[in-house]
Design a protein around this motif. Structure first.
Motif, PDB file in Angstrom:
ATOM      1  N   UNK A  54      18.630  44.172 -37.291  1.00 56.52           N
ATOM      2  CA  UNK A  54      19.293  45.482 -37.260  1.00 56.52           C
ATOM      3  C   UNK A  54      18.646  46.465 -36.304  1.00 56.52           C
ATOM      4  N   UNK A  55      17.339  46.637 -36.365  1.00 56.28           N
ATOM      5  CA  UNK A  55      16.670  47.662 -35.565  1.00 56.28           C
ATOM      6  C   UNK A  55      16.079  47.133 -34.264  1.00 56.28           C
ATOM      7  N   UNK A  56      16.233  45.855 -34.019  1.00 50.73           N
ATOM      8  CA  UNK A  56      15.768  45.286 -32.757  1.00 50.73           C
ATOM      9  C   UNK A  56      16.752  45.704 -31.658  1.00 50.73           C
ATOM     10  N   UNK A  57      16.263  46.176 -30.509  1.00 52.13           N
ATOM     11  CA  UNK A  57      17.170  46.598 -29.437  1.00 52.13           C
ATOM     12  C   UNK A  57      18.098  45.471 -28.970  1.00 52.13           C
ATOM     13  N   UNK A  58      19.263  45.864 -28.515  1.00 54.88           N
ATOM     14  CA  UNK A  58      20.261  44.887 -28.072  1.00 54.88           C
ATOM     15  C   UNK A  58      19.748  44.010 -26.943  1.00 54.88           C
ATOM     16  N   UNK A  59      18.921  44.570 -26.058  1.00 53.87           N
ATOM     17  CA  UNK A  59      18.420  43.771 -24.936  1.00 53.87           C
ATOM     18  C   UNK A  59      17.501  42.633 -25.384  1.00 53.87           C
ATOM     19  N   UNK A  60      17.049  42.681 -26.659  1.00 53.26           N
ATOM     20  CA  UNK A  60      16.223  41.616 -27.214  1.00 53.26           C
ATOM     21  C   UNK A  60      16.980  40.794 -28.248  1.00 53.26           C
ATOM     22  N   UNK A  61      18.291  40.933 -28.277  1.00 52.77           N
ATOM     23  CA  UNK A  61      19.114  40.141 -29.189  1.00 52.77           C
ATOM     24  C   UNK A  61      19.392  40.774 -30.535  1.00 52.77           C
ATOM     25  N   UNK A  62      19.036  42.040 -30.677  1.00 53.01           N
ATOM     26  CA  UNK A  62      19.256  42.726 -31.941  1.00 53.01           C
ATOM     27  C   UNK A  62      20.516  43.555 -31.963  1.00 53.01           C
ATOM     28  N   UNK A  63      20.632  44.364 -32.990  1.00 53.42           N
ATOM     29  CA  UNK A  63      21.795  45.235 -33.168  1.00 53.42           C
ATOM     30  C   UNK A  63      21.581  46.626 -32.595  1.00 53.42           C
ATOM     31  N   UNK A  64      20.327  47.014 -32.400  1.00 55.46           N
ATOM     32  CA  UNK A  64      20.016  48.302 -31.803  1.00 55.46           C
ATOM     33  C   UNK A  64      20.279  49.511 -32.682  1.00 55.46           C
ATOM     34  N   UNK A  65      20.256  49.336 -33.991  1.00 54.44           N
ATOM     35  CA  UNK A  65      20.488  50.464 -34.893  1.00 54.44           C
ATOM     36  C   UNK A  65      19.261  51.365 -34.964  1.00 54.44           C
ATOM     37  N   UNK A  66      19.502  52.629 -35.208  1.00 51.91           N
ATOM     38  CA  UNK A  66      18.412  53.594 -35.365  1.00 51.91           C
ATOM     39  C   UNK A  66      17.806  53.453 -36.761  1.00 51.91           C
ATOM     40  N   UNK A  67      16.695  54.122 -36.961  1.00 51.63           N
ATOM     41  CA  UNK A  67      16.059  54.112 -38.278  1.00 51.63           C
ATOM     42  C   UNK A  67      16.995  54.770 -39.302  1.00 51.63           C
ATOM     43  N   UNK A  68      17.699  55.838 -38.923  1.00 53.99           N
ATOM     44  CA  UNK A  68      18.673  56.471 -39.820  1.00 53.99           C
ATOM     45  C   UNK A  68      19.726  55.460 -40.257  1.00 53.99           C
ATOM     46  N   UNK A  69      20.278  54.732 -39.294  1.00 52.17           N
ATOM     47  CA  UNK A  69      21.296  53.716 -39.605  1.00 52.17           C
ATOM     48  C   UNK A  69      20.736  52.693 -40.586  1.00 52.17           C
ATOM     49  N   UNK A  70      19.531  52.231 -40.300  1.00 53.37           N
ATOM     50  CA  UNK A  70      18.910  51.204 -41.126  1.00 53.37           C
ATOM     51  C   UNK A  70      18.685  51.693 -42.550  1.00 53.37           C
ATOM     52  N   UNK A  71      18.226  52.931 -42.709  1.00 51.58           N
ATOM     53  CA  UNK A  71      17.980  53.464 -44.048  1.00 51.58           C
ATOM     54  C   UNK A  71      19.288  53.561 -44.830  1.00 51.58           C
ATOM     55  N   UNK A  72      20.341  53.976 -44.183  1.00 54.92           N
ATOM     56  CA  UNK A  72      21.651  54.039 -44.835  1.00 54.92           C
ATOM     57  C   UNK A  72      22.082  52.660 -45.331  1.00 54.92           C
ATOM     58  N   UNK A  73      21.915  51.667 -44.502  1.00 58.67           N
ATOM     59  CA  UNK A  73      22.316  50.305 -44.849  1.00 58.67           C
ATOM     60  C   UNK A  73      21.362  49.703 -45.880  1.00 58.67           C
ATOM     61  N   UNK A  74      20.077  49.982 -45.744  1.00 59.39           N
ATOM     62  CA  UNK A  74      19.087  49.499 -46.708  1.00 59.39           C
ATOM     63  C   UNK A  74      19.370  50.022 -48.113  1.00 59.39           C
ATOM     64  N   UNK A  75      19.831  51.256 -48.202  1.00 61.25           N
ATOM     65  CA  UNK A  75      20.143  51.838 -49.500  1.00 61.25           C
ATOM     66  C   UNK A  75      21.219  51.018 -50.201  1.00 61.25           C
ATOM     67  N   UNK A  76      22.180  50.559 -49.432  1.00 62.61           N
ATOM     68  CA  UNK A  76      23.238  49.724 -50.006  1.00 62.61           C
ATOM     69  C   UNK A  76      22.680  48.386 -50.443  1.00 62.61           C
ATOM     70  N   UNK A  77      21.856  47.768 -49.600  1.00 63.05           N
ATOM     71  CA  UNK A  77      21.236  46.499 -49.979  1.00 63.05           C
ATOM     72  C   UNK A  77      20.395  46.677 -51.241  1.00 63.05           C
TER      73      UNK A  77
END
Length: 101
Positions: A54-77
């Motif tokens: 999720x938070x790995x940049x797209x240029x390294x094969x990730x999704x490039x999400x910000x920490x804010x995005x990740x926390x929102x999604x983590x809360x659901x998980x």
């Protein structure tokens, strides 16, 4: 209520993806708690859908999400399986922080 915090299509995409996979994650969560063990099956499933990137940049094969995005999604998980969320959250947060700064 969560809809108030969803700001992007990418956030919605990952929240929907988690929801689509919530049943097996929730089912294992109770067993993990009862047996005091690591949520291996939840991790395998999350790995299959690309969650650890999720938070790995797209240029390294990730999704490039910000920490804010990740926390929102983590809360659901975490609402599905606290153990799986906690065990992935630290790594996702550190990776996100490194690339955000």
């Amino acid at each position: 209520m969560k809809k108030l915090f969803v700001k992007t299509e990418q956030q919605r995409f990952w929240l929907d993806k988690l929801e689509a996979n919530s049943s097996p994650i929730k089912a294992e969560a109770a067993k993990v708690d009862e047996q005091s063990r690591f949520p291996f099956e939840a991790h395998r499933l999350l790995q299959q859908i690309g969650y650890p990137q999720l938070t790995l940049p797209k240029q390294y094969g990730g999704e490039g999400l910000s920490v804010y995005d990740m926390v929102l999604i983590q809360e659901t998980l975490a609402s599905y399986d606290e153990n799986a969320s906690l065990s992935l959250g630290w790594t996702l947060g550190v990776v996100g922080e490194i690339y955000d700064t």
